[in-house]
Design an enzyme around this catalytic site. Sequence first.
Site, mmCIF file in Angstrom:
data_model
loop_
_atom_site.group_PDB
_atom_site.id
_atom_site.type_symbol
_atom_site.label_atom_id
_atom_site.label_comp_id
_atom_site.label_asym_id
_atom_site.label_seq_id
_atom_site.Cartn_x
_atom_site.Cartn_y
_atom_site.Cartn_z
ATOM 1 N N THR A 93 0.819 -1.182 -0.153
ATOM 2 C CA THR A 93 0.013 -0.151 -0.012
ATOM 3 C C THR A 93 0.934 1.295 -0.056
ATOM 4 O O THR A 93 1.402 1.455 1.089
ATOM 5 C CB THR A 93 -0.829 0.131 1.089
ATOM 6 O OG1 THR A 93 -1.498 -1.125 1.398
ATOM 7 C CG2 THR A 93 -1.785 1.206 1.310
ATOM 8 N N LYS A 168 -7.431 1.877 -2.787
ATOM 9 C CA LYS A 168 -6.922 1.419 -1.712
ATOM 10 C C LYS A 168 -7.164 2.532 -0.430
ATOM 11 O O LYS A 168 -7.656 2.415 0.788
ATOM 12 C CB LYS A 168 -5.502 0.769 -1.848
ATOM 13 C CG LYS A 168 -5.046 0.476 -0.226
ATOM 14 C CD LYS A 168 -5.600 -0.905 0.197
ATOM 15 C CE LYS A 168 -4.872 -1.078 1.650
ATOM 16 N NZ LYS A 168 -5.344 -2.431 2.240
ATOM 17 N N LYS A 236 0.645 5.013 8.372
ATOM 18 C CA LYS A 236 1.365 4.922 6.958
ATOM 19 C C LYS A 236 0.279 5.325 6.031
ATOM 20 O O LYS A 236 0.407 6.335 5.267
ATOM 21 C CB LYS A 236 2.322 4.104 6.863
ATOM 22 C CG LYS A 236 3.194 3.987 5.382
ATOM 23 C CD LYS A 236 2.500 3.306 4.251
ATOM 24 C CE LYS A 236 2.261 1.861 4.727
ATOM 25 N NZ LYS A 236 1.963 1.076 3.652
HETATM 26 P P1 NAP Z 1 5.265 -6.578 7.486
HETATM 27 O O1 NAP Z 1 4.952 -7.736 8.266
HETATM 28 O O2 NAP Z 1 5.900 -5.264 8.199
HETATM 29 O O3 NAP Z 1 6.376 -6.884 6.304
HETATM 30 C C1 NAP Z 1 6.866 -6.120 5.497
HETATM 31 C C2 NAP Z 1 7.955 -6.826 4.249
HETATM 32 O O4 NAP Z 1 8.648 -6.064 3.605
HETATM 33 C C3 NAP Z 1 8.931 -7.808 5.053
HETATM 34 O O5 NAP Z 1 9.162 -8.874 4.345
HETATM 35 C C4 NAP Z 1 10.053 -6.546 4.947
HETATM 36 O O6 NAP Z 1 11.561 -7.344 4.971
HETATM 37 C C5 NAP Z 1 10.001 -5.860 3.667
HETATM 38 N N1 NAP Z 1 10.474 -4.539 3.309
HETATM 39 C C6 NAP Z 1 10.264 -3.571 4.253
HETATM 40 N N2 NAP Z 1 11.122 -2.617 3.836
HETATM 41 C C7 NAP Z 1 12.041 -3.146 2.829
HETATM 42 C C8 NAP Z 1 12.711 -2.659 1.993
HETATM 43 N N3 NAP Z 1 13.089 -1.214 2.038
HETATM 44 N N4 NAP Z 1 13.631 -3.460 0.895
HETATM 45 C C9 NAP Z 1 13.090 -4.866 1.033
HETATM 46 N N5 NAP Z 1 12.381 -5.275 1.951
HETATM 47 C C10 NAP Z 1 11.511 -4.538 2.589
HETATM 48 O O7 NAP Z 1 4.299 -5.793 6.580
HETATM 49 P P2 NAP Z 1 2.794 -6.781 6.035
HETATM 50 O O8 NAP Z 1 1.597 -6.588 7.186
HETATM 51 O O9 NAP Z 1 3.182 -7.720 5.479
HETATM 52 O O10 NAP Z 1 2.437 -5.237 4.883
HETATM 53 C C11 NAP Z 1 3.207 -5.143 3.683
HETATM 54 C C12 NAP Z 1 2.021 -4.423 2.950
HETATM 55 O O11 NAP Z 1 0.942 -4.810 2.716
HETATM 56 C C13 NAP Z 1 2.342 -2.911 3.582
HETATM 57 O O12 NAP Z 1 2.233 -1.907 2.469
HETATM 58 C C14 NAP Z 1 0.838 -2.843 3.988
HETATM 59 O O13 NAP Z 1 0.315 -1.449 4.289
HETATM 60 C C15 NAP Z 1 0.021 -3.744 3.149
HETATM 61 N N6 NAP Z 1 -1.286 -4.280 3.836
HETATM 62 C C16 NAP Z 1 -1.152 -5.139 4.908
HETATM 63 C C17 NAP Z 1 -2.133 -5.578 5.432
HETATM 64 C C18 NAP Z 1 -2.103 -6.120 6.897
HETATM 65 O O14 NAP Z 1 -3.194 -6.570 7.472
HETATM 66 N N7 NAP Z 1 -1.060 -6.713 7.430
HETATM 67 C C19 NAP Z 1 -3.306 -5.557 4.903
HETATM 68 C C20 NAP Z 1 -3.293 -4.817 3.539
HETATM 69 C C21 NAP Z 1 -2.218 -4.399 2.983
HETATM 70 P P3 NAP Z 1 11.964 -7.549 6.505
HETATM 71 O O15 NAP Z 1 11.645 -9.087 6.613
HETATM 72 O O16 NAP Z 1 13.390 -7.670 6.177
HETATM 73 O O17 NAP Z 1 11.836 -6.837 7.449
#
Ligand code: NAP
Length: 294
Positions: A93, A168, A236
Amino acid sequence: MKTGFIGLGAMGMHMARNLQKAGLLAGAWNRTPSKATALAAETGCRSYDSPAALAADCDAIVLCVSADTDVLAVVAELCTAIRAGSLVIDCSTVSAGTARHAAGSLAAHGCAFLDCPVSGGVEGARDATLAIMCGGDAAAFGSARPVLAAMGRTVVHLGPSGFGQATKATNQIMCAGIIQAVGEAMAFARSEGLPLDRVIETLGKGAGSSWYFVNRAPFMAREHFPAGFRVRLHQKDLGICRDMAARHGATLPVVESTLAQYAELIAEGHGDEDISSIYRLKSRLFDDGGESEA
Ligand code: NAP
């Protein structure tokens, strides 16, 4: 389509597993390598050493990283090795502007970019029932369909680059209002001494119900908020909504009040909890005789 996955977080790990079940996953790269090696050990897919190594080997690349700067940094690395004709599908997102910027960078390498943010939470990612809202070229969307169908149930092309992210953002504004309303309602129900589980069961079928009520009111009833959708991530997203609305000269009260409450939660050390932890602030409205500003 030989597909690589980047960003094995709370969402991405499940989404990559679903690609593997559909026979599409070639391999993954993750910034913290142990997550990619664990997925490789579990599924037999490859664990790539870098985004460039993944890009050189895959026809389609799915990203699910955190924020705008992360997407742009990963896309810049992909651009060093990506083959012309490849397709990048970004499920993070981020802002519509970032989507258009990434699309422009990849177009210069003869590659398509689709902004495909998702909704449905960690459960939707696990069960492959995500709603996926897509922006970008219609032909690229057609090619991406099998990949998107492996991760989601509702997959819709909304228009050109950035339209997926703008949709979104619309969703995130709704989520802010709903999580506030559910938190307030549950704090009220507790103050009335109601049997919370039965309230959830009953009102979950009523006109005021929502995904958040059905799935997150139980967290509130237990006062336990395990990481699902982190406060920091929604903060964010709402920052993105605030900036997009500001371009139209608008300030949105639901966005502003939710951001103020998230700032309070983060200051108290709850930034990595699920957003249902807003209940902590709402319940204080009843604890301190209405002094709190939640
Ligand atoms: P998360 O658990 O914090 O995971 C983030 C992932 O991105 C991790 O694999 C992290 O790597 C990687 N990452 C972050 N910064 C990076 C960079 N600069 N270079 C390379 N890899 C990087 O987040 P999430 O909940 O999966 O969410 C991911 C996305 O989906 C976000 O944009 C969020 O807003 C969206 N989203 C989330 C949800 C939800 O319910 N969680 C629902 C809809 C959409 P590391 O393992 O090294 O930290």
